[in-house]
Design a protein around this motif. Structure first.
Motif, short mmCIF file in Angstrom:
data_model
loop_
_atom_site.label_atom_id
_atom_site.label_comp_id
_atom_site.label_asym_id
_atom_site.label_seq_id
_atom_site.Cartn_x
_atom_site.Cartn_y
_atom_site.Cartn_z
N ASN A 35 0.85 -1.19 0.00
CA ASN A 35 0.00 0.00 0.00
C ASN A 35 0.88 1.24 0.00
OD1 ASN A 35 0.69 0.77 2.77
ND2 ASN A 35 -0.60 -0.94 3.40
N TYR A 36 0.27 2.40 -0.16
CA TYR A 36 1.02 3.65 -0.07
C TYR A 36 0.12 4.72 0.53
CZ TYR A 36 -1.20 4.21 -4.71
OH TYR A 36 -2.08 4.23 -5.76
N SER A 37 0.76 5.75 1.04
CA SER A 37 0.00 6.85 1.60
C SER A 37 -0.18 7.93 0.54
CB SER A 37 0.71 7.44 2.83
OG SER A 37 1.93 8.05 2.45
N ILE A 38 -1.33 8.59 0.58
CA ILE A 38 -1.64 9.68 -0.33
C ILE A 38 -1.97 10.92 0.50
CG2 ILE A 38 -3.27 10.55 -2.04
CD1 ILE A 38 -3.61 7.73 -3.08
N ARG A 39 -1.38 12.03 0.12
CA ARG A 39 -1.77 13.31 0.70
C ARG A 39 -2.20 14.23 -0.45
NH1 ARG A 39 1.37 16.62 5.30
NH2 ARG A 39 0.12 15.15 6.51
N SER A 40 -3.40 14.75 -0.36
CA SER A 40 -3.93 15.65 -1.39
C SER A 40 -4.29 16.98 -0.77
CB SER A 40 -5.18 15.05 -2.05
OG SER A 40 -4.89 13.84 -2.71
N ILE A 84 -3.60 18.97 -5.54
CA ILE A 84 -2.18 18.66 -5.67
C ILE A 84 -1.92 17.44 -4.80
CG2 ILE A 84 0.17 19.43 -5.27
CD1 ILE A 84 -0.78 22.29 -5.76
N ARG A 85 -1.22 16.47 -5.35
CA ARG A 85 -1.11 15.18 -4.67
C ARG A 85 0.34 14.69 -4.64
NH1 ARG A 85 -5.40 10.46 -5.92
NH2 ARG A 85 -6.50 11.77 -4.40
N LEU A 86 0.72 14.09 -3.50
CA LEU A 86 2.00 13.39 -3.42
C LEU A 86 1.82 12.07 -2.70
CD1 LEU A 86 4.39 14.94 -0.76
CD2 LEU A 86 2.05 15.74 -1.00
N TYR A 87 2.76 11.16 -2.93
CA TYR A 87 2.66 9.79 -2.45
C TYR A 87 3.80 9.48 -1.48
CZ TYR A 87 -0.41 9.45 -6.50
OH TYR A 87 -1.42 9.66 -7.40
N ASN A 88 3.45 8.87 -0.36
CA ASN A 88 4.44 8.48 0.65
C ASN A 88 5.33 9.66 1.06
OD1 ASN A 88 3.62 5.78 0.86
ND2 ASN A 88 4.90 5.17 -0.86
N GLY A 89 4.79 10.86 0.99
CA GLY A 89 5.53 12.04 1.39
C GLY A 89 6.71 12.39 0.51
N ASP A 90 6.78 11.81 -0.68
CA ASP A 90 7.92 12.00 -1.58
C ASP A 90 7.72 13.25 -2.43
OD1 ASP A 90 10.02 11.85 -3.32
OD2 ASP A 90 9.61 9.81 -4.01
N ASP A 91 8.50 14.30 -2.17
CA ASP A 91 8.33 15.55 -2.91
C ASP A 91 9.05 15.55 -4.26
OD1 ASP A 91 10.96 15.81 -2.19
OD2 ASP A 91 10.69 17.62 -0.98
N ARG A 92 9.59 14.40 -4.66
CA ARG A 92 10.21 14.31 -5.98
C ARG A 92 9.19 13.99 -7.07
NH1 ARG A 92 14.50 9.81 -4.50
NH2 ARG A 92 12.55 9.06 -3.55
N VAL A 97 -6.14 16.22 2.69
CA VAL A 97 -6.76 14.92 2.92
C VAL A 97 -5.67 13.86 2.87
CG1 VAL A 97 -8.45 13.25 2.09
CG2 VAL A 97 -8.94 15.70 1.89
N ASP A 98 -5.54 13.09 3.93
CA ASP A 98 -4.57 11.98 4.01
C ASP A 98 -5.32 10.66 4.06
OD1 ASP A 98 -2.43 13.71 4.13
OD2 ASP A 98 -2.12 13.51 6.29
N TYR A 99 -4.75 9.63 3.43
CA TYR A 99 -5.29 8.28 3.59
C TYR A 99 -4.30 7.25 3.07
CZ TYR A 99 -6.77 8.96 -1.30
OH TYR A 99 -6.80 9.23 -2.65
#
Length: 235
Positions: free
Chosen positions: A49-54, A80-88, A151-153
């Motif tokens: 799984n992975y985390s999403i922050r939007s 705007i969305r990033l995954y697992n906190g990765d800003d790359r 929104v995090d999940y």
């Protein structure tokens, strides 16, 4: 809708999308069934799984929220969305709904660009070759679109090639309240309501029978549940 500020690529593809609020027991049943016939999304880490922050946008009139709550058929929302906190790997996305079908277009952002957008520094966007940035600029400039809620999940995604099916199991949905600090890893968040598990099913022209049978849980009905909507209750 103001047509001169609404741009859609000619080749935009619309897909069917259904959502179901499920219980933890449903989740356990579904992941066992899905793992037998579908594959985990190839982009998923080894732990499955992975985390999403939007960071979702809305205008000063809360038009995106009200259109969702009122069930308006033709609507759109930016995030705007990033995954697992990765800003790359950061994406600007616009999700549209038209006649019951959904589509999504996206453009990649750098962290610097993202921080400028959040801060309201947007004039540079109007000269971009990325059309989605130009559209966001227009709507921030003329329709007063602004970042509104985080929104995090956690997402567990499965894919099934026939029908181009994507099934996702989302849980631990949390809101950053009124903060727009997208990159703050220590941002305090709270659980968004009591609906902790959500099943989403997306597909093209048809849903294969084997997947249809798997996701048809007793007493579960298609819902208009919105992560953005439930998180906006708090701010």
């Amino acid at each position: 809708m103001n047509k001169e500020l609404f741009f859609e690529p000619a080749d935009m593809k619309f897909r069917h999308e259904f959502k179901y609020i499920i219980t933890f027991s449903d989740y356990l049943i579904l992941r066992q069934r899905l793992s037998a016939v579908a594959e985990l999304d190839p982009n998923v880490p080894p732990y499955g799984n992975y985390s999403i922050r939007s960071l979702y946008f809305d205008n000063v009139y809360d038009s995106a929220l009200k259109e969702k709550l009122d069930g308006i058929n033709n609507r759109e929302k930016f995030r705007i969305r990033l995954y697992n906190g990765d800003d790359r790997f950061i994406r600007l996305e616009k999700k549209s709904k038209l006649s019951g079908l959904c589509s999504k277009i996206s453009a990649q952002l750098t962290r610097e660009e993202t921080e400028r957008i959040i801060a309201g520094d947007i004039e540079w966007m109007k000269e971009q070759e990325r059309g989605l940035l130009v559209e966001l600029y227009s709507k921030m400039k003329f329709k007063l679109l602004r970042p509104r809620v985080i929104v995090d999940y956690i997402r567990e995604p499965y894919v099934y090639n026939p029908g181009n099916v994507r099934v996702t199991l989302d849980y631990n949905i949390r809101t950053g309240l009124t903060s727009t600090a997208l990159f703050d890893t220590q941002l305090p968040t709270v659980a968004a309501g009591s609906q902790s598990y959500l099943l989403e099913v997306k597909y093209d022209e048809f849903l294969p029978g084997i997947i249809r049978d798997i996701v048809q849980l007793e007493s579960r009905r298609n819902t208009a549940f919105s992560k953005y909507g439930i998180c906006r209750i708090y701010g």
